[in-house]
Design a protein around this motif. Structure first.
Motif, PDB file in Angstrom:
ATOM      1  N   THR A  89      -0.300  -6.074 -27.380  1.00  0.00           N
ATOM      2  CA  THR A  89       0.963  -5.375 -27.623  1.00  0.00           C
ATOM      3  C   THR A  89       2.016  -6.341 -28.165  1.00  0.00           C
ATOM      4  O   THR A  89       2.717  -6.027 -29.132  1.00  0.00           O
ATOM      5  CB  THR A  89       1.470  -4.722 -26.328  1.00  0.00           C
ATOM      6  N   ARG A  90       2.106  -7.517 -27.553  1.00  0.00           N
ATOM      7  CA  ARG A  90       3.071  -8.513 -28.029  1.00  0.00           C
ATOM      8  C   ARG A  90       2.772  -8.941 -29.460  1.00  0.00           C
ATOM      9  O   ARG A  90       3.689  -9.099 -30.270  1.00  0.00           O
ATOM     10  CB  ARG A  90       3.048  -9.742 -27.126  1.00  0.00           C
ATOM     11  N   LEU A  91       1.506  -9.147 -29.754  1.00  0.00           N
ATOM     12  CA  LEU A  91       1.130  -9.540 -31.115  1.00  0.00           C
ATOM     13  C   LEU A  91       1.461  -8.435 -32.107  1.00  0.00           C
ATOM     14  O   LEU A  91       1.927  -8.704 -33.213  1.00  0.00           O
ATOM     15  CB  LEU A  91      -0.362  -9.889 -31.186  1.00  0.00           C
ATOM     16  N   GLY A  92       1.254  -7.185 -31.729  1.00  0.00           N
ATOM     17  CA  GLY A  92       1.603  -6.061 -32.604  1.00  0.00           C
ATOM     18  C   GLY A  92       3.098  -6.025 -32.903  1.00  0.00           C
ATOM     19  O   GLY A  92       3.514  -5.809 -34.041  1.00  0.00           O
ATOM     20  N   LEU A  93       3.912  -6.260 -31.881  1.00  0.00           N
ATOM     21  CA  LEU A  93       5.365  -6.288 -32.075  1.00  0.00           C
ATOM     22  C   LEU A  93       5.782  -7.489 -32.929  1.00  0.00           C
ATOM     23  O   LEU A  93       6.661  -7.375 -33.792  1.00  0.00           O
ATOM     24  CB  LEU A  93       6.079  -6.336 -30.723  1.00  0.00           C
ATOM     25  N   TYR A  94       5.151  -8.622 -32.691  1.00  0.00           N
ATOM     26  CA  TYR A  94       5.452  -9.818 -33.478  1.00  0.00           C
ATOM     27  C   TYR A  94       5.062  -9.607 -34.940  1.00  0.00           C
ATOM     28  O   TYR A  94       5.827  -9.935 -35.845  1.00  0.00           O
ATOM     29  CB  TYR A  94       4.703 -11.016 -32.888  1.00  0.00           C
ATOM     30  N   ARG A  95       3.881  -9.038 -35.156  1.00  0.00           N
ATOM     31  CA  ARG A  95       3.425  -8.756 -36.521  1.00  0.00           C
ATOM     32  C   ARG A  95       4.420  -7.845 -37.235  1.00  0.00           C
ATOM     33  O   ARG A  95       4.809  -8.096 -38.372  1.00  0.00           O
ATOM     34  CB  ARG A  95       2.048  -8.107 -36.468  1.00  0.00           C
ATOM     35  N   GLN A  96       4.843  -6.798 -36.543  1.00  0.00           N
ATOM     36  CA  GLN A  96       5.790  -5.855 -37.125  1.00  0.00           C
ATOM     37  C   GLN A  96       7.105  -6.536 -37.469  1.00  0.00           C
ATOM     38  O   GLN A  96       7.681  -6.309 -38.536  1.00  0.00           O
ATOM     39  CB  GLN A  96       6.021  -4.693 -36.155  1.00  0.00           C
ATOM     40  N   ALA A  97       7.589  -7.397 -36.587  1.00  0.00           N
ATOM     41  CA  ALA A  97       8.857  -8.081 -36.819  1.00  0.00           C
ATOM     42  C   ALA A  97       8.766  -9.041 -38.011  1.00  0.00           C
ATOM     43  O   ALA A  97       9.657  -9.062 -38.870  1.00  0.00           O
ATOM     44  CB  ALA A  97       9.287  -8.846 -35.561  1.00  0.00           C
ATOM     45  N   VAL A  98       7.703  -9.820 -38.077  1.00  0.00           N
ATOM     46  CA  VAL A  98       7.563 -10.805 -39.152  1.00  0.00           C
ATOM     47  C   VAL A  98       7.408 -10.114 -40.496  1.00  0.00           C
ATOM     48  O   VAL A  98       8.104 -10.428 -41.470  1.00  0.00           O
ATOM     49  CB  VAL A  98       6.367 -11.745 -38.875  1.00  0.00           C
ATOM     50  N   LEU A  99       6.499  -9.144 -40.579  1.00  0.00           N
ATOM     51  CA  LEU A  99       6.253  -8.475 -41.853  1.00  0.00           C
ATOM     52  C   LEU A  99       7.450  -7.635 -42.293  1.00  0.00           C
ATOM     53  O   LEU A  99       7.757  -7.557 -43.482  1.00  0.00           O
ATOM     54  CB  LEU A  99       4.991  -7.627 -41.777  1.00  0.00           C
ATOM     55  N   THR A 100       8.143  -7.017 -41.342  1.00  0.00           N
ATOM     56  CA  THR A 100       9.324  -6.229 -41.684  1.00  0.00           C
ATOM     57  C   THR A 100      10.438  -7.125 -42.221  1.00  0.00           C
ATOM     58  O   THR A 100      11.120  -6.764 -43.183  1.00  0.00           O
ATOM     59  CB  THR A 100       9.825  -5.431 -40.467  1.00  0.00           C
ATOM     60  N   SER A 101      10.609  -8.294 -41.622  1.00  0.00           N
ATOM     61  CA  SER A 101      11.670  -9.189 -42.113  1.00  0.00           C
ATOM     62  C   SER A 101      11.361  -9.664 -43.533  1.00  0.00           C
ATOM     63  O   SER A 101      12.257  -9.704 -44.382  1.00  0.00           O
ATOM     64  CB  SER A 101      11.883 -10.369 -41.166  1.00  0.00           C
ATOM     65  N   ILE A 102      10.112  -9.999 -43.823  1.00  0.00           N
ATOM     66  CA  ILE A 102       9.749 -10.405 -45.186  1.00  0.00           C
ATOM     67  C   ILE A 102       9.956  -9.235 -46.145  1.00  0.00           C
ATOM     68  O   ILE A 102      10.521  -9.386 -47.233  1.00  0.00           O
ATOM     69  CB  ILE A 102       8.300 -10.915 -45.243  1.00  0.00           C
ATOM     70  N   SER A 103       9.520  -8.053 -45.747  1.00  0.00           N
ATOM     71  CA  SER A 103       9.639  -6.873 -46.602  1.00  0.00           C
ATOM     72  C   SER A 103      11.101  -6.510 -46.866  1.00  0.00           C
ATOM     73  O   SER A 103      11.468  -6.171 -47.993  1.00  0.00           O
ATOM     74  CB  SER A 103       8.915  -5.689 -45.956  1.00  0.00           C
ATOM     75  N   ASP A 104      11.940  -6.602 -45.841  1.00  0.00           N
ATOM     76  CA  ASP A 104      13.361  -6.271 -46.002  1.00  0.00           C
ATOM     77  C   ASP A 104      14.061  -7.237 -46.950  1.00  0.00           C
ATOM     78  O   ASP A 104      14.854  -6.823 -47.806  1.00  0.00           O
ATOM     79  CB  ASP A 104      14.075  -6.258 -44.652  1.00  0.00           C
TER      80      ASP A 104
END
Length: 124
Positions: A89-104
């Motif tokens: 779960t933590r890795l999923g949240l971390y993945r989402q945060a990292v990829l979303t920041s790059i995408s934004d």
């Protein structure tokens, strides 16, 4: 499971820059270059994604093995599986945060920027 945000797209073969400038020189030809900042975001995405996928695959494999009764048949096994589930779960949240920041940041960064034409400037 999370859905990855849109990835910044690398420069495609045959992709051309905007045809005309905007502003005071409308309609005048302008020299363009692919934005190096945007290219860095593309490179960051391409570097991070395989690492996140490797981590996800490793945790998923351990989780599946831990859930199997043949692997661990003891009360501590349930605790072990619970800890792996928490890390997933933590890795999923971390993945989402990292990829979303790059995408934004990529969404706010222009793909093409005007190139300096080398015109003479005072005090250069």
């Amino acid at each position: 499971m999370y859905v990855d945000p849109p990835a910044p797209q690398p420069r495609q073969p045959g992709e051309t820059p905007p045809s005309t400038g905007s502003g005071a020189l409308d309609g005048q030809p302008r020299a363009w270059e692919f934005n190096p900042e945007y290219q860095r975001l593309v490179s960051a995405w391409q570097a991070v994604l395989p690492l996140l996928d490797t981590l996800t695959t490793s945790l998923d494999k351990g989780y599946q093995m831990g859930k199997d009764a043949r692997t661990w048949d003891a009360p501590v096994g349930a605790r072990y599986v619970g800890e792996i589930a928490e890390w997933r779960t933590r890795l999923g949240l971390y993945r989402q945060a990292v990829l979303t920041s790059i995408s934004d940041v990529a969404a706010d960064t222009p793909r093409w920027i005007p190139r300096a034409t080398g015109a003479p400037h005072a005090f250069s």
